[in-house]
Design a protein around this motif. Sequence first.
Motif, PDB file in Angstrom:
ATOM      1  N   ALA A 110      -4.234   4.524  -8.905  1.00 47.96           N
ATOM      2  CA  ALA A 110      -2.969   3.814  -9.112  1.00 47.96           C
ATOM      3  C   ALA A 110      -3.137   2.364  -8.657  1.00 47.96           C
ATOM      4  CB  ALA A 110      -1.854   4.486  -8.338  1.00 47.96           C
ATOM      5  N   VAL A 111      -2.814   1.455  -9.557  1.00 49.28           N
ATOM      6  CA  VAL A 111      -2.971   0.021  -9.275  1.00 49.28           C
ATOM      7  C   VAL A 111      -1.597  -0.626  -9.244  1.00 49.28           C
ATOM      8  CG1 VAL A 111      -3.932  -2.163 -10.062  1.00 49.28           C
ATOM      9  CG2 VAL A 111      -5.256  -0.049 -10.325  1.00 49.28           C
ATOM     10  N   ALA A 136      -7.381  -3.335  -1.228  1.00 48.15           N
ATOM     11  CA  ALA A 136      -6.401  -4.399  -1.475  1.00 48.15           C
ATOM     12  C   ALA A 136      -7.132  -5.730  -1.588  1.00 48.15           C
ATOM     13  CB  ALA A 136      -5.372  -4.462  -0.353  1.00 48.15           C
ATOM     14  N   HIS A 137      -6.621  -6.583  -2.477  1.00 50.89           N
ATOM     15  CA  HIS A 137      -7.263  -7.883  -2.691  1.00 50.89           C
ATOM     16  C   HIS A 137      -6.195  -8.925  -2.989  1.00 50.89           C
ATOM     17  CE1 HIS A 137     -10.139 -10.893  -3.936  1.00 50.89           C
ATOM     18  NE2 HIS A 137      -9.530 -10.991  -5.127  1.00 50.89           N
ATOM     19  N   ARG A 138      -6.265 -10.053  -2.241  1.00 55.35           N
ATOM     20  CA  ARG A 138      -5.330 -11.171  -2.455  1.00 55.35           C
ATOM     21  C   ARG A 138      -6.029 -12.232  -3.287  1.00 55.35           C
ATOM     22  NH1 ARG A 138      -1.150 -14.097   0.344  1.00 55.35           N
ATOM     23  NH2 ARG A 138      -0.586 -15.769  -1.102  1.00 55.35           N
ATOM     24  N   GLU A 165       0.825  -1.208   0.000  1.00 56.00           N
ATOM     25  CA  GLU A 165       0.000   0.000   0.000  1.00 56.00           C
ATOM     26  C   GLU A 165       0.864   1.267   0.000  1.00 56.00           C
ATOM     27  OE1 GLU A 165      -2.519  -0.449   3.362  1.00 56.00           O
ATOM     28  OE2 GLU A 165      -3.884  -1.871   2.367  1.00 56.00           O
ATOM     29  N   ALA A 166       2.008   1.213   0.710  1.00 51.66           N
ATOM     30  CA  ALA A 166       2.901   2.372   0.702  1.00 51.66           C
ATOM     31  C   ALA A 166       3.474   2.613  -0.694  1.00 51.66           C
ATOM     32  CB  ALA A 166       4.018   2.164   1.712  1.00 51.66           C
ATOM     33  N   SER A 167       3.863   1.528  -1.380  1.00 52.53           N
ATOM     34  CA  SER A 167       4.383   1.671  -2.751  1.00 52.53           C
ATOM     35  C   SER A 167       3.312   2.225  -3.680  1.00 52.53           C
ATOM     36  CB  SER A 167       4.888   0.329  -3.259  1.00 52.53           C
ATOM     37  OG  SER A 167       5.949  -0.163  -2.452  1.00 52.53           O
ATOM     38  N   ALA A 168       2.061   1.725  -3.521  1.00 56.14           N
ATOM     39  CA  ALA A 168       0.967   2.233  -4.358  1.00 56.14           C
ATOM     40  C   ALA A 168       0.675   3.694  -4.046  1.00 56.14           C
ATOM     41  CB  ALA A 168      -0.277   1.372  -4.138  1.00 56.14           C
ATOM     42  N   ALA A 199      -5.274  -0.996  -4.996  1.00 53.84           N
ATOM     43  CA  ALA A 199      -5.777   0.139  -5.785  1.00 53.84           C
ATOM     44  C   ALA A 199      -5.895   1.350  -4.863  1.00 53.84           C
ATOM     45  CB  ALA A 199      -7.115  -0.198  -6.413  1.00 53.84           C
ATOM     46  N   THR A 200      -5.151   2.454  -5.181  1.00 60.74           N
ATOM     47  CA  THR A 200      -5.118   3.659  -4.344  1.00 60.74           C
ATOM     48  C   THR A 200      -5.680   4.853  -5.136  1.00 60.74           C
ATOM     49  OG1 THR A 200      -3.176   2.846  -3.187  1.00 60.74           O
ATOM     50  CG2 THR A 200      -3.648   5.210  -3.016  1.00 60.74           C
ATOM     51  N   PRO A 201      -6.676   5.567  -4.593  1.00 62.58           N
ATOM     52  CA  PRO A 201      -7.222   6.733  -5.300  1.00 62.58           C
ATOM     53  C   PRO A 201      -6.147   7.824  -5.458  1.00 62.58           C
ATOM     54  CG  PRO A 201      -8.673   6.024  -3.527  1.00 62.58           C
ATOM     55  CD  PRO A 201      -7.385   5.303  -3.356  1.00 62.58           C
ATOM     56  N   ILE A 202      -6.227   8.560  -6.555  1.00 58.26           N
ATOM     57  CA  ILE A 202      -5.316   9.668  -6.830  1.00 58.26           C
ATOM     58  C   ILE A 202      -6.095  10.968  -6.636  1.00 58.26           C
ATOM     59  CG2 ILE A 202      -3.819  10.775  -8.537  1.00 58.26           C
ATOM     60  CD1 ILE A 202      -3.545   8.033  -9.893  1.00 58.26           C
ATOM     61  N   GLY A 203      -5.562  11.862  -5.815  1.00 66.26           N
ATOM     62  CA  GLY A 203      -6.211  13.132  -5.571  1.00 66.26           C
ATOM     63  C   GLY A 203      -6.966  13.137  -4.265  1.00 66.26           C
TER      64      GLY A 203
END
Length: 465
Positions: A139-140, A116-118, A41-44, A126-130
């Motif tokens: 960003a996926v 997040a999904h395993r 999640e930090a990388s995303a 998947a992280t929202p932008i803005g």
Amino acid sequence: MTRRIALTVLALVTVLLVLAVVPLGVLLTQREETSFRSTAEASAGTLASAAEEHLSDHKPDTDMRELLDETQDEGGCAAVFDAAGQVVARTSCSTATDDGTRSLVAAALAHPHTTAHRSGDTLTVATPIGDSADKVGVAVLVKSADPLDDRIAVVWGWLALIGVVGLVLGTVVSVRLARWVGRPLQSVDAAARRLGEGALDVRAPADSGPEEVRRLAATFNTMAARTEALVHGHRAVTADVSHQLRTPLTALRLRLDLLAADAEGEDAVELAGAQEEIARLSRLVDGLLAAARAENAVPRPVPVRLDDVVAERIAAWDPVAAERRVELSSHCPGRPTVFVGAGDLEQLLDNLLANALDAVPGGGRIRVEAAPAAAAFGPGTELRVIDDGPGMSPEARATAFRRFGNPEARGTGLGLAIVHRLATANGGTARLEDTDGGGLTVVLELPAVPRGQVQEPGRPPQPTG
């Protein structure tokens, strides 16, 4: 006992290890999964920040492209979507843009938090932008979960190793503890068994094991020493009485015989009566000694062929029976084998036949029969000595097995007492019954050879296992 103690301690150690290792393994697994997801999640989030500068501020996409290249170099896949769900940029692999990620993109656009999904061996973030109120894209990031699985496998491997080592140590400790406690008890048990078999000088080691077991061994040794002293004292008294009585009786008999050789008339009659009394006293002394030996005897049972012993004793007593005009016979079908001390069956039959011959008048009959014992007694053989003599009254039968307990006895009154002692010492029973048509029947129930032992008459039983 040693095995039970070892298994109990081992079971306790196993339960403790399971209760300690399994929860620890689950906790460490959850920690690794959380750490892996947080890193993803930090990388995303970093990728989303770089993409926001490009999409919102319209800056060059250099930083975003560098992050995508780094992700690809690390073996992951990534993609940047705009607010309409269109791909803005992605790595060369298409995993981040396939149909499976579209639902995550829609969820990230609809909600202000990272999703997040395993799925199988991959983790998709998947992280929202803005801002939450004004999203400009998503960003996926798709990362392989193999490193996570490897770390979890290592964690469980170390825990399993710790559990195995703990189990081995627990096994060693439990076995040593069980032997430390069990071996002294086995020694006491073996000593008690040998003492019961007549080895009066046996002692148990009292220098090993727990304090309680050492005290038990010391108490047993004290008891064994006192028993040995009592038995030896009793045997010494019996031997002394035998010597002191037999010698003067023999001397008195010889003097009476010398006097009887020259006596005439009434003197000869009186001397004959005195000789009969001396003979009766000799028989009484012999009977007392036989009873004492029977009471002190501790039989070591061996398999004995009953039919052979019965035939042998019938043959030995047949001349006496013929002289008294008494018929002796036997019936022992099936060639039964009993489990009694060596020589005890012969002594039982000798006493019973001697009593029967004293009781049965001329022209009578004595019969020895054998049959399977009653079910209530258990496996064994029932031996019957049947005569057609005068029998016994109920009062006499009630005390017949006591020394001098039968007031109607014609002999010493010790024969049936010896029979009862030998029968019970060998694990059997003895009782008296009326004979159909008149007379007395002595019934002995003798044990059979235990299972698992070779039935070789005349030899000590050997385990077959």
